[in-house]
Design a protein around this motif. Sequence first.
Motif, PDB file in Angstrom:
ATOM      1  N   TYR A  34      10.069  58.303 -46.867  1.00  0.00           N
ATOM      2  CA  TYR A  34      10.590  58.561 -45.551  1.00  0.00           C
ATOM      3  C   TYR A  34      10.609  57.061 -44.709  1.00  0.00           C
ATOM      4  O   TYR A  34      11.726  56.979 -43.903  1.00  0.00           O
ATOM      5  N   THR A  35       9.800  56.263 -45.107  1.00  0.00           N
ATOM      6  CA  THR A  35      10.197  54.932 -44.503  1.00  0.00           C
ATOM      7  C   THR A  35      11.202  54.277 -45.065  1.00  0.00           C
ATOM      8  O   THR A  35      11.637  53.452 -44.029  1.00  0.00           O
ATOM      9  N   LEU A  36      11.627  54.521 -45.975  1.00  0.00           N
ATOM     10  CA  LEU A  36      13.073  54.013 -46.722  1.00  0.00           C
ATOM     11  C   LEU A  36      13.909  54.604 -46.128  1.00  0.00           C
ATOM     12  O   LEU A  36      15.401  54.045 -45.978  1.00  0.00           O
ATOM     13  N   TYR A  37      13.910  56.100 -45.942  1.00  0.00           N
ATOM     14  CA  TYR A  37      14.987  56.825 -45.290  1.00  0.00           C
ATOM     15  C   TYR A  37      15.514  56.609 -43.840  1.00  0.00           C
ATOM     16  O   TYR A  37      16.597  56.533 -43.480  1.00  0.00           O
ATOM     17  N   ARG A  38      14.465  56.272 -43.235  1.00  0.00           N
ATOM     18  CA  ARG A  38      14.372  55.966 -41.721  1.00  0.00           C
ATOM     19  C   ARG A  38      13.655  54.662 -41.280  1.00  0.00           C
ATOM     20  O   ARG A  38      12.810  54.620 -40.713  1.00  0.00           O
ATOM     21  N   PRO A  39      14.291  53.612 -41.792  1.00  0.00           N
ATOM     22  CA  PRO A  39      13.482  52.377 -41.597  1.00  0.00           C
ATOM     23  C   PRO A  39      13.362  52.002 -40.146  1.00  0.00           C
ATOM     24  O   PRO A  39      12.255  51.211 -39.817  1.00  0.00           O
ATOM     25  N   GLU A  40      13.984  52.515 -39.427  1.00  0.00           N
ATOM     26  CA  GLU A  40      14.041  52.143 -37.688  1.00  0.00           C
ATOM     27  C   GLU A  40      12.961  52.735 -37.107  1.00  0.00           C
ATOM     28  O   GLU A  40      12.459  52.486 -36.154  1.00  0.00           O
ATOM     29  N   GLU A  41      12.276  53.912 -38.030  1.00  0.00           N
ATOM     30  CA  GLU A  41      11.207  54.641 -37.281  1.00  0.00           C
ATOM     31  C   GLU A  41      10.058  54.263 -38.113  1.00  0.00           C
ATOM     32  O   GLU A  41       8.899  54.052 -37.420  1.00  0.00           O
ATOM     33  N   GLY A  42       9.681  54.146 -39.487  1.00  0.00           N
ATOM     34  CA  GLY A  42       8.833  53.851 -40.110  1.00  0.00           C
ATOM     35  C   GLY A  42       7.952  54.965 -40.275  1.00  0.00           C
ATOM     36  O   GLY A  42       8.276  56.166 -40.737  1.00  0.00           O
ATOM     37  N   TYR A  43       6.583  54.493 -40.123  1.00  0.00           N
ATOM     38  CA  TYR A  43       5.657  55.377 -40.500  1.00  0.00           C
ATOM     39  C   TYR A  43       4.740  55.640 -39.388  1.00  0.00           C
ATOM     40  O   TYR A  43       4.284  54.846 -38.612  1.00  0.00           O
ATOM     41  N   CYS A  44       4.460  57.059 -38.992  1.00  0.00           N
ATOM     42  CA  CYS A  44       3.454  57.464 -38.133  1.00  0.00           C
ATOM     43  C   CYS A  44       2.289  58.039 -38.668  1.00  0.00           C
ATOM     44  O   CYS A  44       2.495  59.017 -39.592  1.00  0.00           O
ATOM     45  N   GLN A  45       1.146  57.810 -38.288  1.00  0.00           N
ATOM     46  CA  GLN A  45      -0.233  58.554 -38.860  1.00  0.00           C
ATOM     47  C   GLN A  45      -0.028  60.181 -38.647  1.00  0.00           C
ATOM     48  O   GLN A  45      -0.512  60.825 -39.581  1.00  0.00           O
ATOM     49  N   ALA A  46       0.629  60.432 -37.643  1.00  0.00           N
ATOM     50  CA  ALA A  46       0.812  61.894 -37.506  1.00  0.00           C
ATOM     51  C   ALA A  46       1.673  62.780 -38.633  1.00  0.00           C
ATOM     52  O   ALA A  46       1.750  63.994 -38.379  1.00  0.00           O
ATOM     53  N   GLN A  47       2.666  61.933 -39.168  1.00  0.00           N
ATOM     54  CA  GLN A  47       3.392  62.477 -40.288  1.00  0.00           C
ATOM     55  C   GLN A  47       2.623  62.821 -41.377  1.00  0.00           C
ATOM     56  O   GLN A  47       3.011  63.702 -42.306  1.00  0.00           O
ATOM     57  N   ALA A  48       1.526  62.244 -41.925  1.00  0.00           N
ATOM     58  CA  ALA A  48       0.868  62.510 -42.945  1.00  0.00           C
ATOM     59  C   ALA A  48       0.382  63.951 -43.086  1.00  0.00           C
ATOM     60  O   ALA A  48       0.448  64.567 -44.093  1.00  0.00           O
ATOM     61  N   PRO A  49      -0.293  64.660 -42.091  1.00  0.00           N
ATOM     62  CA  PRO A  49      -0.736  65.951 -42.164  1.00  0.00           C
ATOM     63  C   PRO A  49       0.373  66.829 -42.252  1.00  0.00           C
ATOM     64  O   PRO A  49       0.446  67.951 -42.656  1.00  0.00           O
ATOM     65  N   ILE A  50       1.692  66.404 -41.578  1.00  0.00           N
ATOM     66  CA  ILE A  50       2.915  67.433 -41.657  1.00  0.00           C
ATOM     67  C   ILE A  50       2.997  67.387 -43.078  1.00  0.00           C
ATOM     68  O   ILE A  50       3.554  68.414 -43.775  1.00  0.00           O
ATOM     69  N   ALA A  51       3.402  66.198 -43.741  1.00  0.00           N
ATOM     70  CA  ALA A  51       3.599  66.002 -45.082  1.00  0.00           C
ATOM     71  C   ALA A  51       2.765  66.892 -46.048  1.00  0.00           C
ATOM     72  O   ALA A  51       3.092  67.608 -46.939  1.00  0.00           O
ATOM     73  N   ALA A  52       1.481  66.779 -45.851  1.00  0.00           N
ATOM     74  CA  ALA A  52       0.343  67.333 -46.456  1.00  0.00           C
ATOM     75  C   ALA A  52       0.679  68.832 -46.646  1.00  0.00           C
ATOM     76  O   ALA A  52       0.378  69.698 -47.583  1.00  0.00           O
ATOM     77  N   VAL A  53       0.813  69.487 -45.311  1.00  0.00           N
ATOM     78  CA  VAL A  53       0.901  70.912 -45.245  1.00  0.00           C
ATOM     79  C   VAL A  53       2.067  71.287 -46.148  1.00  0.00           C
ATOM     80  O   VAL A  53       2.202  72.245 -46.721  1.00  0.00           O
TER      81      VAL A  53
END
Length: 554
Positions: free
Chosen positions: A177-196
Amino acid sequence: MARIENGRQSFDTMSIRTIGSSRMDDENSLGSDSEINGFTSDRQTDKYGFIGGAQQHTEESAQDLHPQVLRQREVKWLDMLSHWDKWMIKRFNKVRLRCQKGIPPALRGRAWLYLSGGKVKKEQNQGKFQELDSQPGDPKWVDVIEKDLHRQFPFHEMFVSRGGHGQQDLFRVLKAYTLYRPEEGYCQAQAPIAAVLLMHMPAEDAFWGLVQICEKYLPGYYSPGLEAIQLDGEILFALLRRISPLAFRHLEKHKIDPILYMTEWFMCAFSRTLPWASVLRVWDMFLCDGVKIILRVGLVLLKCMLGSREKLKACQGQYETMELLRAIEPRYMQEGFLVREILEVPVTARHVERENHTQLKHWKKSHGELNFKSPPRMHGARIIMLSEPLRRQDLQQNPTIVLEVPPPKLKKEEKKSSMKKRISIKKSQPILEIPNPYSLLSDVPPPPSDPPAPPVSNETPETVPESVPQTVPQTVPETVPETVPETVPETVPETVPETVPETVPETVPETVPETETDPSHQQQAPPTDLPCAKESLLKRSTQSLSSTEQDTYL
């Protein structure tokens, strides 16, 4: 050992860390299975895969369905998924109702992918995830993602081990996702969304589901500055005034901003707050109807915890109020109660858009323009599907288990060879000749009643039976006066007038049908060169007369 769960400290005597110090080594774990990682039979997992923790399944927090009811719902969902575009366009209210009842666990992953539009997105971008997965990624984001892997659902058997397949897939999805949207990068709240998502589908499907949630359902939530989440906090606070005026006045009195208590709720979609059975039901409705479900859940929790004067007596200040919101009573988070309350909250997508427009004006007056302009928010699966053109083949389910089958060309060749063999066998069989039971000296065909036999000689006997009955009645009166004076001798004047009228009508009808049986007449073969019809008839008539003369003289 003390741990923080839902923002508060608690003690878990069966902590994974306590057991892990004596039974397993996180660095050398081979997988995420509980037995491989050192857990014995006393650490049983629940039906959702949790080994312990606050989100472990209990009979009080969830309601189980009868197996027969579950099978019936699975059949209905299979029918919907096989005709997804028709159901979404023509019968979306029925789809919404079935999402509110709960998606069957066996089909939840597939249904989430169809609801979010991730299925169409995946089919329209074939090979994109593999391309992103093969790239190394930005080092600054890679380091942050690796530090957050072990924090996501540490009590779930899929993510319990360091380096297990669950954490590896989570790293792949977040890095992609960081490569797909490099302008946004990574947010810690995305990790539980992806884990679910990973708990219910493969890595590629989870990636496209994460893309749809970040771009369609919660746009701007994970962008730098978190401006979108602050706007939704103001929307929640404005809607609370209409839903629970008592809770609104209490929070306004103590100047408790929404960003203090609703950030984790909204950014993680309540995946780290509610019991797991309630999380799944909330996500079923959220992916169907959009962000209004997240707002309804927040309104229900605020109303239940701060909506009565008895509750407000226990929290006289800001600190007490925050502690009360961090420790929500389990009965308010129970699956049946929570879903029922969510459906009763009178908040629609129109209300959300109206408040969004109002709060955006206030934001521009106080803070200026937004630094990050996110795409427009989509309220539900139907609007997402209508906004993106799709093909019918994009919704077809690809097989998950592929068997090696010989190519179809071999089958066609085998069929052709077998057909050739059958044809050759039929050709090789000799044609049996049926002998004529009424064989005669001359080669004359059998009577018309018997089946025709192939002719042996060059003669044409078929004209005899056809021409005789048609011409005999016409030629007899013409030939009699012409042939009698020529053939009958003058020495016998008395017998001719007596025999001719008697023999002509008697012999002509008798001799014509008897030509097939009388051997004397059958031995006379017809000439090879066929004369005209009149000449043949004349000859036959003379022959018949000559025979009668012989009979009379004899």
